[in-house]
Design a protein around this motif. Structure first.
Motif, PDB file in Angstrom:
ATOM      1  N   ILE A 210       0.654  -1.356   0.103  1.00 54.77           N
ATOM      2  CA  ILE A 210      -0.017   0.066   0.176  1.00 54.77           C
ATOM      3  C   ILE A 210       0.882   1.356   0.181  1.00 54.77           C
ATOM      4  O   ILE A 210       1.766   1.378   0.972  1.00 54.77           O
ATOM      5  N   GLN A 211       0.773   2.000  -1.026  1.00 54.62           N
ATOM      6  CA  GLN A 211       1.461   3.371  -1.133  1.00 54.62           C
ATOM      7  C   GLN A 211       0.786   4.274  -0.216  1.00 54.62           C
ATOM      8  O   GLN A 211      -0.635   4.464  -0.128  1.00 54.62           O
ATOM      9  N   MET A 212       1.455   5.124   0.622  1.00 59.11           N
ATOM     10  CA  MET A 212       1.049   5.872   1.410  1.00 59.11           C
ATOM     11  C   MET A 212       1.597   7.429   1.290  1.00 59.11           C
ATOM     12  O   MET A 212       3.004   7.406   0.985  1.00 59.11           O
ATOM     13  N   GLN A 213       0.904   8.613   1.487  1.00 55.29           N
ATOM     14  CA  GLN A 213       1.311   9.744   1.211  1.00 55.29           C
ATOM     15  C   GLN A 213       0.614  10.642   2.277  1.00 55.29           C
ATOM     16  O   GLN A 213      -0.705  10.547   2.506  1.00 55.29           O
ATOM     17  N   ILE A 214       1.215  11.346   3.147  1.00 55.51           N
ATOM     18  CA  ILE A 214       0.674  12.301   4.113  1.00 55.51           C
ATOM     19  C   ILE A 214       1.070  13.602   3.868  1.00 55.51           C
ATOM     20  O   ILE A 214       2.137  13.963   3.694  1.00 55.51           O
ATOM     21  N   CYS A 215       0.170  14.599   3.617  1.00 55.74           N
ATOM     22  CA  CYS A 215       0.209  15.898   3.321  1.00 55.74           C
ATOM     23  C   CYS A 215      -0.513  16.974   4.391  1.00 55.74           C
ATOM     24  O   CYS A 215      -1.498  16.450   4.909  1.00 55.74           O
ATOM     25  N   ALA A 216       0.293  17.887   4.746  1.00 58.99           N
ATOM     26  CA  ALA A 216      -0.591  18.859   5.715  1.00 58.99           C
ATOM     27  C   ALA A 216       0.345  20.342   5.417  1.00 58.99           C
ATOM     28  O   ALA A 216       1.180  20.346   5.109  1.00 58.99           O
ATOM     29  N   GLY A 217      -0.750  21.143   5.423  1.00 55.24           N
ATOM     30  CA  GLY A 217      -0.095  22.717   5.389  1.00 55.24           C
ATOM     31  C   GLY A 217       0.554  22.960   4.038  1.00 55.24           C
ATOM     32  O   GLY A 217       1.291  23.722   4.195  1.00 55.24           O
ATOM     33  N   GLY A 218       0.148  22.239   2.999  1.00 50.48           N
ATOM     34  CA  GLY A 218       0.659  22.547   1.810  1.00 50.48           C
ATOM     35  C   GLY A 218       2.044  21.716   1.560  1.00 50.48           C
ATOM     36  O   GLY A 218       2.591  22.086   0.606  1.00 50.48           O
ATOM     37  N   ALA A 219       2.358  20.993   2.312  1.00 48.55           N
ATOM     38  CA  ALA A 219       3.573  20.298   2.290  1.00 48.55           C
ATOM     39  C   ALA A 219       3.423  18.776   2.214  1.00 48.55           C
ATOM     40  O   ALA A 219       2.671  18.163   2.899  1.00 48.55           O
ATOM     41  N   LEU A 220       4.438  18.107   1.529  1.00 49.11           N
ATOM     42  CA  LEU A 220       4.275  16.739   1.636  1.00 49.11           C
ATOM     43  C   LEU A 220       5.298  16.209   2.635  1.00 49.11           C
ATOM     44  O   LEU A 220       6.250  16.615   2.720  1.00 49.11           O
ATOM     45  N   LEU A 250       2.401   5.281  13.340  1.00 50.88           N
ATOM     46  CA  LEU A 250       3.990   5.570  13.450  1.00 50.88           C
ATOM     47  C   LEU A 250       4.449   6.566  12.304  1.00 50.88           C
ATOM     48  O   LEU A 250       5.368   7.553  12.710  1.00 50.88           O
ATOM     49  N   SER A 251       3.814   6.815  11.382  1.00 54.12           N
ATOM     50  CA  SER A 251       4.050   7.633  10.174  1.00 54.12           C
ATOM     51  C   SER A 251       3.577   8.934  10.698  1.00 54.12           C
ATOM     52  O   SER A 251       4.433   9.989  10.736  1.00 54.12           O
ATOM     53  N   LEU A 252       2.377   9.213  11.556  1.00 52.17           N
ATOM     54  CA  LEU A 252       1.865  10.404  11.819  1.00 52.17           C
ATOM     55  C   LEU A 252       2.645  10.960  13.132  1.00 52.17           C
ATOM     56  O   LEU A 252       2.970  12.052  13.285  1.00 52.17           O
ATOM     57  N   ASN A 253       3.443  10.017  13.862  1.00 56.78           N
ATOM     58  CA  ASN A 253       4.141  10.620  15.101  1.00 56.78           C
ATOM     59  C   ASN A 253       5.449  11.054  14.704  1.00 56.78           C
ATOM     60  O   ASN A 253       6.274  11.647  15.398  1.00 56.78           O
ATOM     61  N   GLN A 254       5.834  10.932  13.279  1.00 58.25           N
ATOM     62  CA  GLN A 254       7.128  11.524  12.566  1.00 58.25           C
ATOM     63  C   GLN A 254       6.738  13.112  12.663  1.00 58.25           C
ATOM     64  O   GLN A 254       7.773  13.874  12.259  1.00 58.25           O
ATOM     65  N   LEU A 255       5.557  13.392  12.394  1.00 59.92           N
ATOM     66  CA  LEU A 255       5.248  14.802  12.255  1.00 59.92           C
ATOM     67  C   LEU A 255       5.376  15.876  13.428  1.00 59.92           C
ATOM     68  O   LEU A 255       5.072  15.248  14.539  1.00 59.92           O
ATOM     69  N   PRO A 256       5.606  16.760  13.153  1.00 60.81           N
ATOM     70  CA  PRO A 256       5.479  17.831  14.231  1.00 60.81           C
ATOM     71  C   PRO A 256       4.016  18.045  14.859  1.00 60.81           C
ATOM     72  O   PRO A 256       3.086  17.728  14.095  1.00 60.81           O
ATOM     73  N   PRO A 257       3.833  18.213  16.081  1.00 57.19           N
ATOM     74  CA  PRO A 257       2.546  18.224  16.652  1.00 57.19           C
ATOM     75  C   PRO A 257       1.492  19.239  16.046  1.00 57.19           C
ATOM     76  O   PRO A 257       0.269  18.654  15.891  1.00 57.19           O
ATOM     77  N   GLU A 258       2.054  20.524  15.572  1.00 59.05           N
ATOM     78  CA  GLU A 258       1.178  21.233  15.045  1.00 59.05           C
ATOM     79  C   GLU A 258       0.418  20.764  13.759  1.00 59.05           C
ATOM     80  O   GLU A 258      -0.474  21.144  13.239  1.00 59.05           O
ATOM     81  N   GLN A 260       0.118  17.542  12.976  1.00 58.15           N
ATOM     82  CA  GLN A 260      -0.558  15.904  13.265  1.00 58.15           C
ATOM     83  C   GLN A 260      -2.028  16.199  13.436  1.00 58.15           C
ATOM     84  O   GLN A 260      -3.005  15.783  12.929  1.00 58.15           O
ATOM     85  N   THR A 261      -2.474  17.485  14.136  1.00 58.45           N
ATOM     86  CA  THR A 261      -3.786  17.755  14.321  1.00 58.45           C
ATOM     87  C   THR A 261      -4.338  18.181  13.147  1.00 58.45           C
ATOM     88  O   THR A 261      -5.621  18.038  13.277  1.00 58.45           O
ATOM     89  N   ARG A 262      -3.736  18.407  11.931  1.00 59.51           N
ATOM     90  CA  ARG A 262      -4.436  18.777  10.960  1.00 59.51           C
ATOM     91  C   ARG A 262      -4.743  17.669  10.078  1.00 59.51           C
ATOM     92  O   ARG A 262      -5.781  17.664   9.015  1.00 59.51           O
ATOM     93  N   VAL A 263      -4.438  16.568  10.191  1.00 61.37           N
ATOM     94  CA  VAL A 263      -4.588  15.223   9.440  1.00 61.37           C
ATOM     95  C   VAL A 263      -5.768  14.569   9.961  1.00 61.37           C
ATOM     96  O   VAL A 263      -5.635  13.972  10.983  1.00 61.37           O
ATOM     97  N   GLN A 264      -6.981  14.731   9.169  1.00 60.35           N
ATOM     98  CA  GLN A 264      -8.293  14.392   9.881  1.00 60.35           C
ATOM     99  C   GLN A 264      -9.074  13.408   8.671  1.00 60.35           C
ATOM    100  O   GLN A 264      -9.979  13.028   8.960  1.00 60.35           O
ATOM    101  N   ARG A 265      -8.531  13.404   7.507  1.00 58.91           N
ATOM    102  CA  ARG A 265      -8.875  12.588   6.298  1.00 58.91           C
ATOM    103  C   ARG A 265      -7.976  11.789   5.866  1.00 58.91           C
ATOM    104  O   ARG A 265      -6.985  11.700   5.834  1.00 58.91           O
TER     105      ARG A 265
END
Length: 499
Positions: A210-220, A250-258, A260-265
């Motif tokens: 499964i390919q995974m991509q996480i984006c938030a705040g206009g950044a990959l 585990l992937s979300l935990n690598q992100l800064p806390p500010e 992480q809260t934006r990823v809801q979808r």
């Protein structure tokens, strides 16, 4: 000759206008037609995409299994198989873009300090050299920087083995395809800049991964492949939702806390049974945790500024082609820039030694050119003189030709009298040697008979005769008697040398 022409027409002629027109468009700038390719999961997915007035049109598609692995089989054999599948689908377009499988990609994400762009680039390469298990000269590296909404910068470094990239390129070249871009397809299908305010997770099942991509705040922020989330029970494959959620967490935990809260979808791309199962199980598992799970069964209606036909199946091949047709550079480009012959020559001449040699060579060519110019000026000068006197020269040549035509028929050189004069000068005055007959032939041969008081007197006369420049090859044919004696000799008379 006929066989050679048939091979040429089979390879190139049938592709007109699609192939040659697309090649010419690519040479001029953004093409209007190309084929998107994906070789992930042992499957060949190809789609011919055209751009017309800001709208995409998918004219040809094919999807089939590959018998050979592009990373282990010979590139020529892989290219031959690809060419056979494309020919079977009627795809003649040569210009193509390739989806880079994420399972071969090394990824590194890191926050960037507020520095000039070149310093941020150097920092990312330095961290990649320290983190990746291979030296950078063994990899092809692509970097990207993103301004994060709310402040700050985020960087990402992707790398792939140089050997693997070259194998893909060799296979496509053997398939008679012209590669114009190699990039991860998921980044083109779900761009990170689509929504700069919120965040989301994009999942795309490919085979057992499964390919995974996480984006938030206009950044990959995250780009990876998740493995080991499927279990097999006989011929049936089942998704282990808990294991997938663990990888996501585990992937979300690598992100800064500010961030992480934006990823809801969470988006699941595809219409396959695996995609449907993935979306349904994640919706039931992550819904209570505050996630909105959607299954994207169609391509976005607008992608890279181009209108997409409604109901088009999600495809990374189409997304990559759309990005190139829109004239947008790849976020991560792994195809080395093409250099022209002039650029390579200019690079070689950049060193001082070669530059000096170039100056010397240029000076030499300048001298040669100056010499030719001087010669040409002289030709122009004497040519103008000739033009002024040409009429008089032609008139004199005409008069001379008429004089030669009507001059007397006899020979003006008086050859017979000259021969007799030389014989008289050679024979002694006291009469010890005298001639009876002298025969002058047309070929210049002179035969003389006569009498001599003795052999010594004859030989002295022949020596004097040989001293004349007109006389050659004096030969005695006959001598009879002693005192007096009779003789016969001949000689060759040289025309035009006498006076």
């Amino acid at each position: 000759m006929k066989t050679t022409w048939n091979r040429f027409w089979t390879r190139y002629g049938r592709a007109w206008p699609t192939d040659w027109a697309t090649w010419w468009e690519a040479r001029r700038g953004t093409p209007r037609r190309l084929v998107g390719l994906s070789l992930e999961g042992g499957q060949l997915e190809a789609a011919v995409v055209e751009r017309t007035n800001g709208t995409l049109a998918v004219t040809q598609t094919t999807r089939t299994s590959l018998a050979l692995d592009p990373l282990t089989a010979e590139p020529e054999l892989v290219g031959r198989e690809l060419r056979q599948h494309l020919d079977a689908a009627g795809i003649r377009t040569r210009l193509c873009v390739l989806d880079l499988p994420l399972e071969h990609v090394l990824a590194l994400a890191l926050p960037l300090p507020d520095l000039p762009p070149e310093d941020q680039e150097s920092l990312m390469l330095l961290e990649a050299e320290r983190t990746f298990p291979h030296a950078l000269d063994e990899l092809r590296v692509a970097t990207a920087r993103f301004p994060v909404t709310g402040g700050g910068w985020h960087g990402m470094v992707l790398a792939i083995s140089r050997e693997r990239a070259e194998r893909y390129e060799a296979a496509l070249q053997a398939a008679q395809l012209r590669l114009c871009s190699v990039a991860p397809g998921l980044c083109a299908l779900d761009p990170a800049t689509t929504d700069a305010e919120s965040g989301w997770i994009a999942l795309r099942p490919v085979g057992d991964r499964i390919q995974m991509q996480i984006c938030a705040g206009g950044a990959l922020l995250i780009l990876r492949t998740v493995e080991g989330v499927f279990e097999w029970e006989g011929p049936t494959r089942t998704l282990v939702t808990e294991e997938l959620w663990r990888e996501i967490r585990l992937s979300l935990n690598q992100l800064p806390p500010e961030l992480q809260t934006r990823v809801q979808r969470l988006r699941v791309w595809g219409r396959t049974e695996t995609a449907t199962e993935l979306a349904e199980k994640l919706a039931g598992y992550l819904g209570p945790r505050g996630f909105q799970v959607d299954q994207e069964r169609s391509m976005p209606r607008q992608l890279w500024g181009l209108q997409v036909p409604e109901g088009l199946t999600p495809s990374v091949a189409v997304a990559l082609a759309a990005r190139t047709l829109a004239g947008q550079p790849a976020l991560f480009e792994f195809l080395p820039p093409r250099t022209t012959a002039w650029q390579r020559l200019r690079t070689r001449l950049a060193s001082r030694r070669l530059a000096t040699a170039g100056l010397v060579l240029g000076g030499l060519f300048g001298l040669i050119g100056t010499a030719f110019l001087v010669q040409q000026v002289q030709l122009w000068y004497w040519g103008s003189h000739w033009q002024r006197m040409e009429a008089r020269v032609r008139e004199l040549e005409t008069i001379q030709s008429r004089i030669r035509q009507y001059r007397p028929w006899f020979d003006e050189s008086f050859r017979s009298l000259t021969v007799l004069k030389r014989l008289t000068e050679a024979f002694p005055e006291e009469g010890s040697v005298s001639a009876k007959t002298v025969e002058i032939r047309d070929n210049g041969r002179v035969v003389c008979t006569g009498t001599a008081r003795d052999q010594a007197a004859l030989l002295r006369a022949l020596d004097r005769l040989r001293a004349f420049p007109e006389v050659r090859n004096v030969q005695v044919e006959q001598m009879r008697g002693n005192a007096p004696m009779q003789f016969t000799f001949n000689l060759q008379w040289g025309e035009g040398t006498g006076s």
